[in-house]
Design a protein around this motif. Structure first.
Motif, PDB file in Angstrom:
ATOM      1  N   ILE A  83     -15.025  59.112  84.906  1.00 61.97           N
ATOM      2  CA  ILE A  83     -15.258  60.521  85.210  1.00 61.97           C
ATOM      3  C   ILE A  83     -16.564  60.628  86.010  1.00 61.97           C
ATOM      4  O   ILE A  83     -17.591  60.086  85.603  1.00 61.97           O
ATOM      5  CB  ILE A  83     -15.361  61.362  83.921  1.00 61.97           C
ATOM      6  CG1 ILE A  83     -14.151  61.065  83.015  1.00 61.97           C
ATOM      7  CG2 ILE A  83     -15.462  62.831  84.249  1.00 61.97           C
ATOM      8  CD1 ILE A  83     -12.807  61.251  83.667  1.00 61.97           C
ATOM      9  N   VAL A  84     -16.496  61.317  87.139  1.00 63.03           N
ATOM     10  CA  VAL A  84     -17.660  61.489  88.005  1.00 63.03           C
ATOM     11  C   VAL A  84     -18.023  62.973  88.060  1.00 63.03           C
ATOM     12  O   VAL A  84     -17.193  63.797  88.464  1.00 63.03           O
ATOM     13  CB  VAL A  84     -17.379  60.976  89.437  1.00 63.03           C
ATOM     14  CG1 VAL A  84     -18.630  61.122  90.306  1.00 63.03           C
ATOM     15  CG2 VAL A  84     -16.903  59.530  89.413  1.00 63.03           C
ATOM     16  N   VAL A  85     -19.220  63.317  87.656  1.00 67.37           N
ATOM     17  CA  VAL A  85     -19.702  64.697  87.757  1.00 67.37           C
ATOM     18  C   VAL A  85     -20.600  64.782  88.984  1.00 67.37           C
ATOM     19  O   VAL A  85     -21.659  64.160  89.037  1.00 67.37           O
ATOM     20  CB  VAL A  85     -20.481  65.121  86.495  1.00 67.37           C
ATOM     21  CG1 VAL A  85     -20.921  66.585  86.621  1.00 67.37           C
ATOM     22  CG2 VAL A  85     -19.625  64.937  85.248  1.00 67.37           C
ATOM     23  N   ASP A  86     -20.189  65.553  89.978  1.00 63.86           N
ATOM     24  CA  ASP A  86     -20.854  65.587  91.284  1.00 63.86           C
ATOM     25  C   ASP A  86     -21.059  67.047  91.698  1.00 63.86           C
ATOM     26  O   ASP A  86     -20.127  67.696  92.154  1.00 63.86           O
ATOM     27  CB  ASP A  86     -19.987  64.850  92.300  1.00 63.86           C
ATOM     28  CG  ASP A  86     -20.667  64.636  93.624  1.00 63.86           C
ATOM     29  OD1 ASP A  86     -21.816  65.043  93.778  1.00 63.86           O
ATOM     30  OD2 ASP A  86     -20.018  64.043  94.519  1.00 63.86           O
ATOM     31  N   THR A  87     -22.262  67.591  91.561  1.00 60.81           N
ATOM     32  CA  THR A  87     -23.458  66.960  91.046  1.00 60.81           C
ATOM     33  C   THR A  87     -23.787  67.516  89.655  1.00 60.81           C
ATOM     34  O   THR A  87     -23.392  68.644  89.307  1.00 60.81           O
ATOM     35  CB  THR A  87     -24.679  67.249  91.959  1.00 60.81           C
ATOM     36  OG1 THR A  87     -24.938  68.675  91.932  1.00 60.81           O
ATOM     37  CG2 THR A  87     -24.464  66.794  93.361  1.00 60.81           C
ATOM     38  N   ILE A  88     -24.564  66.720  88.937  1.00 60.38           N
ATOM     39  CA  ILE A  88     -25.000  67.135  87.610  1.00 60.38           C
ATOM     40  C   ILE A  88     -26.010  68.276  87.710  1.00 60.38           C
ATOM     41  O   ILE A  88     -26.138  69.076  86.787  1.00 60.38           O
ATOM     42  CB  ILE A  88     -25.592  65.909  86.875  1.00 60.38           C
ATOM     43  CG1 ILE A  88     -25.653  66.161  85.383  1.00 60.38           C
ATOM     44  CG2 ILE A  88     -26.933  65.530  87.442  1.00 60.38           C
ATOM     45  CD1 ILE A  88     -24.301  66.101  84.725  1.00 60.38           C
ATOM     46  N   ASP A  89     -26.682  68.379  88.865  1.00 62.89           N
ATOM     47  CA  ASP A  89     -27.635  69.479  89.076  1.00 62.89           C
ATOM     48  C   ASP A  89     -26.914  70.829  89.018  1.00 62.89           C
ATOM     49  O   ASP A  89     -27.357  71.759  88.344  1.00 62.89           O
ATOM     50  CB  ASP A  89     -28.324  69.331  90.440  1.00 62.89           C
ATOM     51  CG  ASP A  89     -28.835  67.930  90.674  1.00 62.89           C
ATOM     52  OD1 ASP A  89     -30.007  67.674  90.390  1.00 62.89           O
ATOM     53  OD2 ASP A  89     -28.038  67.091  91.125  1.00 62.89           O
ATOM     54  N   ASN A  90     -25.801  70.933  89.748  1.00 59.70           N
ATOM     55  CA  ASN A  90     -25.048  72.182  89.728  1.00 59.70           C
ATOM     56  C   ASN A  90     -24.388  72.413  88.374  1.00 59.70           C
ATOM     57  O   ASN A  90     -24.257  73.552  87.925  1.00 59.70           O
ATOM     58  CB  ASN A  90     -23.995  72.174  90.834  1.00 59.70           C
ATOM     59  CG  ASN A  90     -24.503  72.838  92.097  1.00 59.70           C
ATOM     60  OD1 ASN A  90     -25.711  72.988  92.279  1.00 59.70           O
ATOM     61  ND2 ASN A  90     -23.607  73.233  92.974  1.00 59.70           N
ATOM     62  N   ALA A  91     -23.949  71.345  87.730  1.00 60.42           N
ATOM     63  CA  ALA A  91     -23.348  71.501  86.402  1.00 60.42           C
ATOM     64  C   ALA A  91     -24.345  72.145  85.445  1.00 60.42           C
ATOM     65  O   ALA A  91     -23.977  73.012  84.636  1.00 60.42           O
ATOM     66  CB  ALA A  91     -22.900  70.139  85.871  1.00 60.42           C
ATOM     67  N   PHE A  92     -25.599  71.746  85.536  1.00 57.51           N
ATOM     68  CA  PHE A  92     -26.600  72.349  84.644  1.00 57.51           C
ATOM     69  C   PHE A  92     -26.811  73.830  84.979  1.00 57.51           C
ATOM     70  O   PHE A  92     -27.006  74.655  84.084  1.00 57.51           O
ATOM     71  CB  PHE A  92     -27.924  71.598  84.736  1.00 57.51           C
ATOM     72  CG  PHE A  92     -28.979  72.167  83.834  1.00 57.51           C
ATOM     73  CD1 PHE A  92     -28.863  72.055  82.460  1.00 57.51           C
ATOM     74  CD2 PHE A  92     -30.069  72.846  84.350  1.00 57.51           C
ATOM     75  CE1 PHE A  92     -29.826  72.601  81.607  1.00 57.51           C
ATOM     76  CE2 PHE A  92     -31.027  73.388  83.515  1.00 57.51           C
ATOM     77  CZ  PHE A  92     -30.907  73.271  82.138  1.00 57.51           C
ATOM     78  N   LYS A  93     -26.771  74.162  86.277  1.00 53.51           N
ATOM     79  CA  LYS A  93     -26.908  75.566  86.656  1.00 53.51           C
ATOM     80  C   LYS A  93     -25.763  76.384  86.046  1.00 53.51           C
ATOM     81  O   LYS A  93     -25.986  77.492  85.542  1.00 53.51           O
ATOM     82  CB  LYS A  93     -26.891  75.707  88.181  1.00 53.51           C
ATOM     83  CG  LYS A  93     -27.015  77.140  88.667  1.00 53.51           C
ATOM     84  CD  LYS A  93     -26.947  77.220  90.173  1.00 53.51           C
ATOM     85  CE  LYS A  93     -27.127  78.676  90.642  1.00 53.51           C
ATOM     86  NZ  LYS A  93     -26.127  79.571  90.049  1.00 53.51           N
ATOM     87  N   TYR A  94     -24.546  75.843  86.075  1.00 53.95           N
ATOM     88  CA  TYR A  94     -23.409  76.548  85.482  1.00 53.95           C
ATOM     89  C   TYR A  94     -23.597  76.720  83.975  1.00 53.95           C
ATOM     90  O   TYR A  94     -23.218  77.743  83.400  1.00 53.95           O
ATOM     91  CB  TYR A  94     -22.106  75.803  85.772  1.00 53.95           C
ATOM     92  CG  TYR A  94     -21.809  75.628  87.240  1.00 53.95           C
ATOM     93  CD1 TYR A  94     -22.215  76.580  88.175  1.00 53.95           C
ATOM     94  CD2 TYR A  94     -21.143  74.506  87.704  1.00 53.95           C
ATOM     95  CE1 TYR A  94     -21.949  76.429  89.520  1.00 53.95           C
ATOM     96  CE2 TYR A  94     -20.865  74.332  89.055  1.00 53.95           C
ATOM     97  CZ  TYR A  94     -21.283  75.301  89.960  1.00 53.95           C
ATOM     98  OH  TYR A  94     -21.023  75.134  91.292  1.00 53.95           O
ATOM     99  N   CYS A  95     -24.157  75.692  83.347  1.00 49.17           N
ATOM    100  CA  CYS A  95     -24.417  75.761  81.907  1.00 49.17           C
ATOM    101  C   CYS A  95     -25.405  76.890  81.608  1.00 49.17           C
ATOM    102  O   CYS A  95     -25.182  77.696  80.691  1.00 49.17           O
ATOM    103  CB  CYS A  95     -24.972  74.420  81.424  1.00 49.17           C
ATOM    104  SG  CYS A  95     -25.421  74.385  79.667  1.00 49.17           S
ATOM    105  N   THR A  96     -26.455  76.957  82.411  1.00 50.08           N
ATOM    106  CA  THR A  96     -27.456  78.008  82.217  1.00 50.08           C
ATOM    107  C   THR A  96     -26.847  79.393  82.422  1.00 50.08           C
ATOM    108  O   THR A  96     -27.058  80.307  81.615  1.00 50.08           O
ATOM    109  CB  THR A  96     -28.624  77.803  83.200  1.00 50.08           C
ATOM    110  OG1 THR A  96     -29.215  76.528  82.957  1.00 50.08           O
ATOM    111  CG2 THR A  96     -29.685  78.882  83.024  1.00 50.08           C
ATOM    112  N   ASP A  97     -26.069  79.553  83.499  1.00 48.76           N
ATOM    113  CA  ASP A  97     -25.424  80.840  83.772  1.00 48.76           C
ATOM    114  C   ASP A  97     -24.501  81.240  82.620  1.00 48.76           C
ATOM    115  O   ASP A  97     -24.424  82.416  82.234  1.00 48.76           O
ATOM    116  CB  ASP A  97     -24.618  80.762  85.076  1.00 48.76           C
ATOM    117  CG  ASP A  97     -25.508  80.613  86.301  1.00 48.76           C
ATOM    118  OD1 ASP A  97     -26.726  80.858  86.192  1.00 48.76           O
ATOM    119  OD2 ASP A  97     -24.989  80.230  87.366  1.00 48.76           O
ATOM    120  N   HIS A  98     -23.790  80.262  82.085  1.00 48.83           N
ATOM    121  CA  HIS A  98     -22.844  80.529  80.993  1.00 48.83           C
ATOM    122  C   HIS A  98     -23.577  81.032  79.758  1.00 48.83           C
ATOM    123  O   HIS A  98     -23.167  82.048  79.159  1.00 48.83           O
ATOM    124  CB  HIS A  98     -22.085  79.236  80.666  1.00 48.83           C
ATOM    125  CG  HIS A  98     -21.275  79.304  79.403  1.00 48.83           C
ATOM    126  ND1 HIS A  98     -20.021  79.871  79.360  1.00 48.83           N
ATOM    127  CD2 HIS A  98     -21.554  78.895  78.136  1.00 48.83           C
ATOM    128  CE1 HIS A  98     -19.550  79.795  78.130  1.00 48.83           C
ATOM    129  NE2 HIS A  98     -20.468  79.209  77.367  1.00 48.83           N
TER     130      HIS A  98
END
Length: 261
Positions: A83-98
């Protein structure tokens, strides 16, 4: 699951597909291309940029999208192995928004006593830990950022993944290998300057890197073939890491002034 004392030692994870890897570096240096060559790679695409690659991917542009994709992966009814998360930077932003949206705030700091920060960190830690515990390889991709580090005698520049500290610390704690994608220059036989793309694998004061497996050379070419060859050669103990770049090459960042980290 019932808890019981172990009857034997655990086994080392010798398969590359069992590793958790963080890959970071400058834009367009080849991070996604490198990750796409891992066995059975499935991209969780958190930002555009994969148009030039033929890969299996799920568009995950919200935290709910990412959670849904993780649920599909965890179900196991698929051929994917990494599994490749591209990018983890944006994933964290989504987590924060959520988390902020769930609690009706605009910013983590809007909740008293650091509760907002704690909620985001807990959600981030929960999901990443779950992903890393699945029986698949995990590759996390991040951009690089230069940070000025002050010491008692001066300051120097350190390159690190561009995640905020609270998110980066969670990632660094769970990955087995941290690969810093960089460039280095050398002169060929004709005296021409050649720029090579490399991966740095060992801790250094001026960049973040690490290799919990202990199999990789300090520096190797930014190529999946070289990476696998180095990993497998070290496992067999039969030969040095073929194709590895010159480990004596100095790191890309230069200390400023008289400071020593």
């Amino acid at each position: 699951m019932p808890v019981a004392l172990p009857a034997e030692r655990s086994k080392r994870a010798n398969d590359l597909a069992q590793q958790t890897v963080l890959v970071y570096g400058a834009p367009k240096i080849g991070k996604s291309t490198f990750a796409s060559q891992f066995p059975g790679a499935l991209f969780l695409e958190c930002e555009p940029g994969l148009n030039q690659l033929e890969v299996f991917k799920i568009a995950t542009y919200t935290w709910d999208d990412l959670l849904a994709a993780c649920k599909l992966v965890a179900a196991g009814d698929h051929p994917f192995k990494t599994i490749v998360v591209d990018t983890i930077d944006n994933a964290f932003k989504y987590c924060t928004d959520h988390v902020c949206g769930k609690h009706g705030i605009e910013y983590e700091g809007d909740m008293a006593h650091g509760k907002g920060w704690a909620l985001v960190k807990n959600e981030w830690h929960r999901v990443l830990t779950r992903l890393a515990s699945l029986p698949y390889g995990l590759v996390l991709i991040s951009h690089a950022v230069d940070k000025t580090v002050e010491t008692r005698t001066g300051e120097y520049t350190r390159t690190q993944p561009s995640l905020p500290d609270r998110a980066r610390n969670v990632v660094l704690g769970l990955v087995d290998i941290i690969l810093f994608c960089d460039t280095q220059t050398r002169k060929d036989a004709s005296g021409n300057v050649v720029v090579e793309r490399v991966m740095r694998t060992k801790p250094h004061p001026t960049y973040e890197a690490g290799d919990r497996t202990g199999r990789l050379p300090d520096v190797l070419p930014l190529s999946y073939e070289s990476f696998v060859q180095a990993f497998d050669s070290a496992a067999s103990g039969t030969s040095p890491a073929a194709g590895a770049a010159d480990a004596s090459t100095p790191p890309g960042k230069i200390l400023h002034g008289k400071a020593k980290p």
